[in-house]
Design an enzyme around this catalytic site. Structure first.
Site, PDB file in Angstrom:
ATOM      1  N   ASP A  85      13.934  -1.481 -29.539  1.00  0.00           N
ATOM      2  CA  ASP A  85      12.659  -1.586 -29.894  1.00  0.00           C
ATOM      3  C   ASP A  85      12.706  -1.517 -31.461  1.00  0.00           C
ATOM      4  OD1 ASP A  85       9.969  -1.880 -30.033  1.00  0.00           O
ATOM      5  OD2 ASP A  85       9.754  -0.847 -28.211  1.00  0.00           O
ATOM      6  N   ASP A  96       6.481  -5.792 -34.019  1.00  0.00           N
ATOM      7  CA  ASP A  96       6.801  -4.884 -33.164  1.00  0.00           C
ATOM      8  C   ASP A  96       7.599  -5.617 -32.002  1.00  0.00           C
ATOM      9  OD1 ASP A  96       7.334  -2.899 -30.875  1.00  0.00           O
ATOM     10  OD2 ASP A  96       5.304  -2.346 -30.709  1.00  0.00           O
ATOM     11  N   HIS A 158      -0.433  -3.600 -26.537  1.00  0.00           N
ATOM     12  CA  HIS A 158      -1.392  -2.878 -27.577  1.00  0.00           C
ATOM     13  C   HIS A 158      -1.841  -3.789 -28.681  1.00  0.00           C
ATOM     14  CE1 HIS A 158       2.050  -2.241 -30.115  1.00  0.00           C
ATOM     15  NE2 HIS A 158       2.720  -1.901 -28.975  1.00  0.00           N
ATOM     16  N   HIS A 166      -0.591   1.351 -32.801  1.00  0.00           N
ATOM     17  CA  HIS A 166      -1.235   1.103 -31.322  1.00  0.00           C
ATOM     18  C   HIS A 166      -2.665   1.250 -31.429  1.00  0.00           C
ATOM     19  CE1 HIS A 166       2.860   2.950 -30.217  1.00  0.00           C
ATOM     20  NE2 HIS A 166       2.699   1.771 -29.555  1.00  0.00           N
ATOM     21  N   GLU A 191       4.308  -6.083 -24.008  1.00  0.00           N
ATOM     22  CA  GLU A 191       5.409  -5.880 -23.719  1.00  0.00           C
ATOM     23  C   GLU A 191       5.559  -5.334 -22.181  1.00  0.00           C
ATOM     24  OE1 GLU A 191       6.674  -1.937 -25.501  1.00  0.00           O
ATOM     25  OE2 GLU A 191       4.431  -1.891 -26.603  1.00  0.00           O
ATOM     26  N   GLU A 275       9.498  -7.528 -25.670  1.00  0.00           N
ATOM     27  CA  GLU A 275       8.345  -7.436 -26.383  1.00  0.00           C
ATOM     28  C   GLU A 275       8.456  -8.582 -27.561  1.00  0.00           C
ATOM     29  OE1 GLU A 275       7.684  -3.891 -28.448  1.00  0.00           O
ATOM     30  OE2 GLU A 275       5.507  -3.892 -28.448  1.00  0.00           O
TER      31      GLU A 275
HETATM   32 MN    MN Z   1       7.842  -1.889 -29.475  1.00  0.00          MN
HETATM   33 MN    MN Z   2       4.872  -2.050 -28.741  1.00  0.00          MN
END
Ligand code: MN
Ligand code: MN
Length: 290
Positions: A85, A96, A158, A166, A191, A275
Site C-alpha cells: 500500500d 493512495d 475514505h 483520512h 479499498e 485500492e
Molecule cells: Mn492505502
Molecule cells: Mn486508503
C-alpha cells in the site's frame, strides 16, 4: 475543482501508481521488508513526490498498517500474501493505492486476489456524484461474496483532503445502511478487502506508523515541519535525530503523537486488498492512480 489542484492530484496519482508498480517488482522471497519500503519511498522522491504515508507491507492475516522499523530484519517468504500500500503527495495533494501479491511463483490464492481487484473495478464503474456510500459497499460485497470470501466490514475507503489522508467520509465494503453521498469535487480512496476469515479486523501491536494528534500540533515541532499532518514512520524520524525512539516515546506520553495499530484478522486467515484514488468531478470520474 481548481485546475491547478486537479493537476497536482493527477501527478500525485501517477507517481503513486508508478511507485506501486516499482514496489511490486521488488516483492520476492527472502527480501527484507525494510529494503522494499525504503526503495519505494526513495523512488517516489526521484519522481518528484513525497510519500503520502509510510509504505505499508502487510502480510497474510495482517490487513494494513505495518511498516518496517529501523533495523527491521523481517523478510518475505514464498507463499506470503502481501498487501503493498503506497501513496505519493505533491504539495500536500495525496494519492493512495494498493495491490496484493502472492510471493513466489505459486498461484494458490489468485481467486482471493482477483476478488478485490474485480470488486474495486466494479465499485469504480458505479461511482458518480450523489451516490450513497452504502451502494458502493453493496457492490464491493456482491463481487467479493461471489468469489466465496468475506469483505472486511470494519475497514473501508475514505475521503482525502490536502495533507489529510483520512478525511471524514467513510466508504464501507458492504451495505452498512449509510445514506451519506459522495459529492462533486470529492477525492476518495476506494479499498475493498477480502478475507478467508470472519471479515472483521482487530488492533494488533503498533506498526511503527505515527501521526501528529490534531489538537496539539505546534508549528515549530520538527515532526510537523518534516511531515506536516500525514502519517510518518519511525524509520523517517531516525533520519532526523539520533535519539528518535526516546523522542517518539516522549511525544506519545504527552499525547502529541498517535500510533497506528496493525490491523489483523484472526490467525490462519488470509486477506487481499486493492485500492485506487478517485476524483469525483461533476462531469467525470478520474482514477488518479490508474
Ligand atoms: Mn492505502
Ligand atoms: Mn486508503
Amino acid at each position: 475543482m481548481d485546475q491547478q489542484v486537479k493537476e497536482k492530484y493527477k501527478l500525485a496519482g501517477t507517481i503513486g501508481k508508478k511507485a506501486l508498480e516499482f514496489g511490486t517488482g521488488l516483492i520476492e522471497p527472502g527480501v527484507y521488508l525494510y529494503d522494499i519500503a525504503n526503495g519505494i519511498e526513495k523512488y517516489i522522491g526521484e519522481l518528484g513526490g513525497k510519500p503520502s504515508f509510510p509504505v505499508n507491507i502487510s502480510i497474510n492475516n495482517e490487513a494494513a498498517h505495518y511498516t518496517p522499523f529501523e533495523g527491521d530484519k523481517r523478510k518475505l517468504s514464498r507463499g506470503d500474501i502481501v498487501k503493498l500500500d503506497v501513496g505519493a503527495q505533491v504539495d500536500g495533494y495525496l494519492s493512495d493505492n494498493a495491490t496484493t501479491i502472492e510471493v513466489g511463483e505459486a498461484g494458490n490464492h489468485s481467486d482471493l486476489i482477483d476478488a478485490t481487484r474485480e470488486a474495486l473495478t466494479a465499485a469504480i464503474k458505479k461511482l458518480r456524484p450523489h451516490l450513497q456510500v452504502r451502494n458502493i459497499g453493496a457492490e464491493i460485497d456482491r463481487v467479493i461474496s461471489s468469489h466465496g470470501f468475506k469483505p472486511i466490514r470494519n475497514l473501508g475507503g475514505h475521503g482525502i483532503n490536502r495533507f489529510d489522508l483520512h478525511s471524514e467520509i467513510f466508504i464501507p465494503n458492504y451495505d452498512d445502511g449509510n445514506a451519506t453521498t459522495v459529492k462533486p469535487d470529492m477525492v476518495v480512496a476506494i479499498e475493498p478487502f477480502a478475507s478467508t476469515g470472519i471479515g472483521m479486523i482487530h488492533n494488533g501491536p503498533g506498526g511503527n506508523i505515527y501521526i501528529l494528534s490534531g489538537t496539539k500540533i505546534r508549528k515549530d515541532e520538527p515532526l510537523y515541519q518534516s511531515f506536516n499532518t500525514v502519517p510518518f514512520a519511525q524509520r523517517w524520524v531516525a533520519k532526523l535525530m539520533p535519539n528518535y525512539n526516546e523522542y517518539i516515546r516522549k511525544m506519545m506520553k504527552s499525547k502529541e503523537l498517535s500510533e497506528f495499530a496493525v490491523l489483523k484478522e484472526h490467525r490462519g486467515s488470509l486477506i487481499s486488498q486493492a485500492e485506487h484514488t478517485v476524483m469525483i468531478l461533476s462531469d467525470e470520474i478520474v482514477v488518479t492512480t490508474s
